[in-house]
Write a protein that holds these residues in place. Structure first.
Motif, mmCIF file in Angstrom:
data_model
loop_
_atom_site.group_PDB
_atom_site.id
_atom_site.type_symbol
_atom_site.label_atom_id
_atom_site.label_comp_id
_atom_site.label_asym_id
_atom_site.label_seq_id
_atom_site.Cartn_x
_atom_site.Cartn_y
_atom_site.Cartn_z
ATOM 1 N N THR A 77 -6.653 3.568 -1.172
ATOM 2 C CA THR A 77 -5.240 3.933 -1.216
ATOM 3 C C THR A 77 -4.626 3.287 -2.447
ATOM 4 O OG1 THR A 77 -3.129 3.896 -0.001
ATOM 5 C CG2 THR A 77 -4.538 1.973 0.232
ATOM 6 N N HIS B 244 -5.294 12.574 6.474
ATOM 7 C CA HIS B 244 -4.369 11.585 5.906
ATOM 8 C C HIS B 244 -4.406 11.711 4.381
ATOM 9 C CE1 HIS B 244 -4.257 9.716 9.898
ATOM 10 N NE2 HIS B 244 -5.576 9.743 9.892
ATOM 11 N N ASN C 86 0.857 -1.183 0.000
ATOM 12 C CA ASN C 86 0.000 0.000 0.000
ATOM 13 C C ASN C 86 0.889 1.227 0.000
ATOM 14 O OD1 ASN C 86 -1.571 -1.919 2.448
ATOM 15 N ND2 ASN C 86 -2.486 -1.628 0.441
ATOM 16 N N TYR D 28 -4.454 8.959 1.460
ATOM 17 C CA TYR D 28 -5.627 8.174 1.096
ATOM 18 C C TYR D 28 -6.374 8.876 -0.035
ATOM 19 C CZ TYR D 28 -4.954 5.711 5.576
ATOM 20 O OH TYR D 28 -4.453 4.982 6.619
ATOM 21 N N ASN E 112 0.559 4.054 1.459
ATOM 22 C CA ASN E 112 0.729 4.681 2.774
ATOM 23 C C ASN E 112 1.679 3.885 3.664
ATOM 24 O OD1 ASN E 112 -1.449 2.734 2.766
ATOM 25 N ND2 ASN E 112 -2.032 3.437 4.801
ATOM 26 N N LEU F 177 -13.344 4.558 0.882
ATOM 27 C CA LEU F 177 -11.999 5.044 1.165
ATOM 28 C C LEU F 177 -10.988 4.120 0.496
ATOM 29 C CD1 LEU F 177 -10.294 7.098 2.856
ATOM 30 C CD2 LEU F 177 -10.243 5.346 4.664
ATOM 31 N N LEU G 45 -6.027 1.598 7.766
ATOM 32 C CA LEU G 45 -7.185 2.355 7.305
ATOM 33 C C LEU G 45 -8.361 2.215 8.253
ATOM 34 C CD1 LEU G 45 -5.482 2.062 4.556
ATOM 35 C CD2 LEU G 45 -7.666 2.532 3.441
#
Length: 309
Positions: free
Chosen positions: A247, A223, A85, A226, A87, A245, A149
């Motif tokens: 990413t 954040h 991911n 995202y 993030n 939501l 998340l």
């Protein structure tokens, strides 16, 4: 009697065969995630391209706990490449929680978006994030990217993992638990459509737990790595598109990986995106040039390929 010339030719031929690239394939390990999500089939499709087009290399997809664990497995040498991911890979590179120290990783390129699926059964009293309090929730594997998340989503609703009874299992097992009533909700961070979600929807009526527009905007403001992703209604047969939501996912490797190896792997995958998408629909979301915008530094071997495009 053995003819010396015949013997010599045989020795020479044997030495040539031993030196042949066909006899010197280096096997590479591609870290994915648990079964039931999108990482494994995406990794499998990417591995097939490497097997077909990267001369001197073969690749096998490996089941792992997912996006949070994969940078650690890259760092300790258990994997050569992995899906991460955006993030959590950035956190790993910087040495931010949940990582105690920086991990020497580099990026290869971008992949599809993963979206946070928070799913319950139709008719459940869980209709919002606040309703998860006191509930049994299948949150995905302990090393998966889902936890970051989900934790951020719960935080803006004044909840934490202490407020739920978490079940740390694979997506496939988590959604099976939802089907049989062992948990009240199941969570998966995956591209869409997610296999585990589809499997459950064939045996039970499901409903998506709504984060809400205000909640999504608050999370994105806090954040910015995202994103808000529109999932078309046909993905899960919902009455309307879903706003979830998400990413971005990326490919990562060791920062000091051999440049030529990384170049060959990058080229095998990103020079054949049409073929990639034909095998795995998630690959249709890939924009090769997005590689220049990844927060994790681009590996020199990958940069060489993208500069040549």
């Amino acid at each position: 009697m053995l003819n010396f010339k015949t013997f010599a030719r045989g020795v020479s031929l044997g030495m040539m065969l031993m030196a042949s690239p066909l006899m010197a394939q280096e096997e590479l390990r591609m870290g994915t995630a648990s079964l039931g999500g999108a990482f494994y089939p995406v990794g499998q499709a990417a591995s097939n391209l490497v097997n077909k087009y990267a001369e001197g290399y073969s690749m096998v997809p490996v089941v792992t706990s997912g996006g949070t664990e994969n940078p650690r497995l890259i760092g300790n040498g258990e994997l050569d490449f992995a899906i991460g991911n955006a993030n959590t890979s950035f956190f790993a590179h910087e040495g931010q929680a949940p990582y105690a120290d920086p991990i020497a990783i580099a990026s290869i390129g971008t992949l599809h978006n993963s979206v946070l699926h928070i799913v319950t059964l139709a008719g459940s009293d869980v209709t919002s994030i606040a309703d998860l309090k006191g509930k049994r929730v299948a949150v995905g594997p302990a090393g998966g990217g889902t936890l970051n998340l989900l934790g951020d989503v719960m935080e803006i609703n004044d909840l934490s993992f202490r407020d739920i009874t978490p079940s740390f299992v694979s997506y496939a097992d988590g959604f099976s638990q939802l089907s049989d009533g062992s948990v009240d909700a199941a969570v998966a961070l995956s591209g869409y459509p997610a296999g585990a979600v589809i499997q459950t929807s064939t045996t039970a009526d499901i409903a998506f737990v709504d984060i809400g527009t205000e909640g999504l905007n608050e999370i994105i403001a806090k954040h910015p790595y995202y994103s808000i992703v529109e999932v078309p209604a046909e993905a899960y047969g919902t009455d309307a598109p879903l706003t979830l939501l998400g990413t971005k996912n990326i490919l990562i490797t060791q920062a000091d990986a051999d440049e030529e190896k990384v170049y060959q792997v990058t080229k095998a995958i990103y020079a054949h995106l049409d073929e990639f998408a034909a095998e795995n629909a998630n690959a249709a979301q890939i924009v090769a040039e997005d590689a220049y915008d990844i927060a994790v530094p681009l590996h020199p071997g990958a940069k060489r390929y993208f500069d040549e495009r």
